[in-house]
Design a protein around this motif. Structure first.
Motif, mmCIF file in Angstrom:
data_model
loop_
_atom_site.group_PDB
_atom_site.id
_atom_site.type_symbol
_atom_site.label_atom_id
_atom_site.label_comp_id
_atom_site.label_asym_id
_atom_site.label_seq_id
_atom_site.Cartn_x
_atom_site.Cartn_y
_atom_site.Cartn_z
ATOM 1 N N CYS A 22 0.681 -0.761 -0.108
ATOM 2 C CA CYS A 22 -0.305 0.255 0.565
ATOM 3 C C CYS A 22 0.894 1.158 0.082
ATOM 4 C CB CYS A 22 -0.649 -0.064 1.587
ATOM 5 S SG CYS A 22 -1.707 1.176 1.413
ATOM 6 N N ARG A 23 1.068 2.615 -1.078
ATOM 7 C CA ARG A 23 1.357 3.449 -1.270
ATOM 8 C C ARG A 23 0.720 4.191 0.741
ATOM 9 N NH1 ARG A 23 -0.219 4.947 -7.111
ATOM 10 N NH2 ARG A 23 0.572 3.428 -8.180
ATOM 11 N N GLY A 24 -0.290 4.062 1.057
ATOM 12 C CA GLY A 24 -0.638 4.992 2.184
ATOM 13 C C GLY A 24 0.354 4.045 3.071
ATOM 14 N N CYS A 25 0.016 2.851 3.875
ATOM 15 C CA CYS A 25 0.452 2.427 5.253
ATOM 16 C C CYS A 25 1.805 2.856 5.087
ATOM 17 C CB CYS A 25 -0.874 2.223 5.755
ATOM 18 S SG CYS A 25 -0.959 0.415 4.935
ATOM 19 N N LYS A 26 1.875 1.914 3.623
ATOM 20 C CA LYS A 26 3.319 0.618 3.713
ATOM 21 C C LYS A 26 3.080 -0.371 4.013
ATOM 22 C CE LYS A 26 5.768 4.936 1.583
ATOM 23 N NZ LYS A 26 4.836 5.418 1.149
ATOM 24 N N ARG A 27 2.092 -0.881 4.459
ATOM 25 C CA ARG A 27 1.980 -2.719 4.526
ATOM 26 C C ARG A 27 1.780 -2.965 3.227
ATOM 27 N NH1 ARG A 27 -2.763 -3.190 8.995
ATOM 28 N NH2 ARG A 27 -3.303 -1.436 7.145
ATOM 29 N N THR A 28 2.206 -4.260 3.689
ATOM 30 C CA THR A 28 1.628 -5.620 2.235
ATOM 31 C C THR A 28 0.093 -6.177 2.786
ATOM 32 O OG1 THR A 28 2.229 -7.152 3.844
ATOM 33 C CG2 THR A 28 3.983 -6.841 2.124
ATOM 34 N N ARG A 29 -0.146 -6.576 1.272
ATOM 35 C CA ARG A 29 -2.037 -7.086 1.072
ATOM 36 C C ARG A 29 -2.177 -8.077 2.746
ATOM 37 N NH1 ARG A 29 -2.236 -9.153 -5.051
ATOM 38 N NH2 ARG A 29 -0.287 -8.137 -4.755
ATOM 39 N N ASP A 30 -1.122 -8.946 2.287
ATOM 40 C CA ASP A 30 -0.683 -10.054 3.364
ATOM 41 C C ASP A 30 -1.540 -9.287 5.148
ATOM 42 O OD1 ASP A 30 -1.104 -12.858 4.114
ATOM 43 O OD2 ASP A 30 0.491 -13.013 4.594
ATOM 44 N N GLU A 31 -0.378 -8.424 5.267
ATOM 45 C CA GLU A 31 -0.573 -7.753 6.184
ATOM 46 C C GLU A 31 -1.650 -7.064 6.462
ATOM 47 O OE1 GLU A 31 4.479 -6.986 6.330
ATOM 48 O OE2 GLU A 31 3.208 -5.471 5.998
ATOM 49 N N ILE A 32 -2.210 -5.732 5.978
ATOM 50 C CA ILE A 32 -3.920 -5.849 5.628
ATOM 51 C C ILE A 32 -4.512 -6.520 6.197
ATOM 52 C CG2 ILE A 32 -4.807 -4.654 5.116
ATOM 53 C CD1 ILE A 32 -2.644 -2.677 3.080
ATOM 54 N N ASP A 33 -4.871 -7.377 5.193
ATOM 55 C CA ASP A 33 -5.872 -8.358 5.653
ATOM 56 C C ASP A 33 -5.822 -9.399 6.909
ATOM 57 O OD1 ASP A 33 -6.785 -7.958 2.514
ATOM 58 O OD2 ASP A 33 -5.872 -10.428 1.732
ATOM 59 N N LYS A 34 -5.051 -9.465 7.176
ATOM 60 C CA LYS A 34 -4.684 -10.140 8.432
ATOM 61 C C LYS A 34 -4.644 -9.469 9.424
ATOM 62 C CE LYS A 34 -2.361 -14.618 6.435
ATOM 63 N NZ LYS A 34 -1.561 -14.793 6.682
ATOM 64 N N TRP A 35 -4.046 -8.356 9.259
ATOM 65 C CA TRP A 35 -4.206 -6.760 10.728
ATOM 66 C C TRP A 35 -4.950 -7.428 11.451
ATOM 67 C CZ3 TRP A 35 0.322 -4.088 12.023
ATOM 68 C CH2 TRP A 35 -0.444 -2.925 12.533
ATOM 69 N N ASN A 36 -6.312 -7.489 11.712
ATOM 70 C CA ASN A 36 -7.702 -7.345 12.559
ATOM 71 C C ASN A 36 -7.004 -8.642 13.511
ATOM 72 O OD1 ASN A 36 -8.375 -4.892 12.956
ATOM 73 N ND2 ASN A 36 -9.911 -5.404 10.986
#
Length: 64
Positions: A22-36
């Motif tokens: 992500c250009r906004g938060c710099k996390r990978t798609r996997d990190e975003i999907d699993k964050w919660n």
């Protein structure tokens, strides 16, 4: 509570446009999907990498 409760999300997600990081938060798609579902320890690992890239911990606008 610790800072880990906060998401790095700033509400501008470029992964929906096909970016792997992500250009906004710099996390990978996997990190975003699993964050919660991540433990505090797993989030600490992500935050440590983000802090090396200049992202500061703290409350941000997004939710993921």
């Amino acid at each position: 509570m610790s800072n880990q409760q906060y998401s790095p999300c700033i509400g501008i997600c470029s992964t929906t446009l096909g970016d792997f990081v992500c250009r906004g938060c710099k996390r990978t798609r996997d990190e975003i999907d699993k964050w919660n579902a991540m433990t505090d320890e797993e989030r600490d690992v992500v935050w440590a990498r983000l802090e090396q890239e200049g992202i500061k911990r703290g409350k941000r606008r997004g939710i993921l």
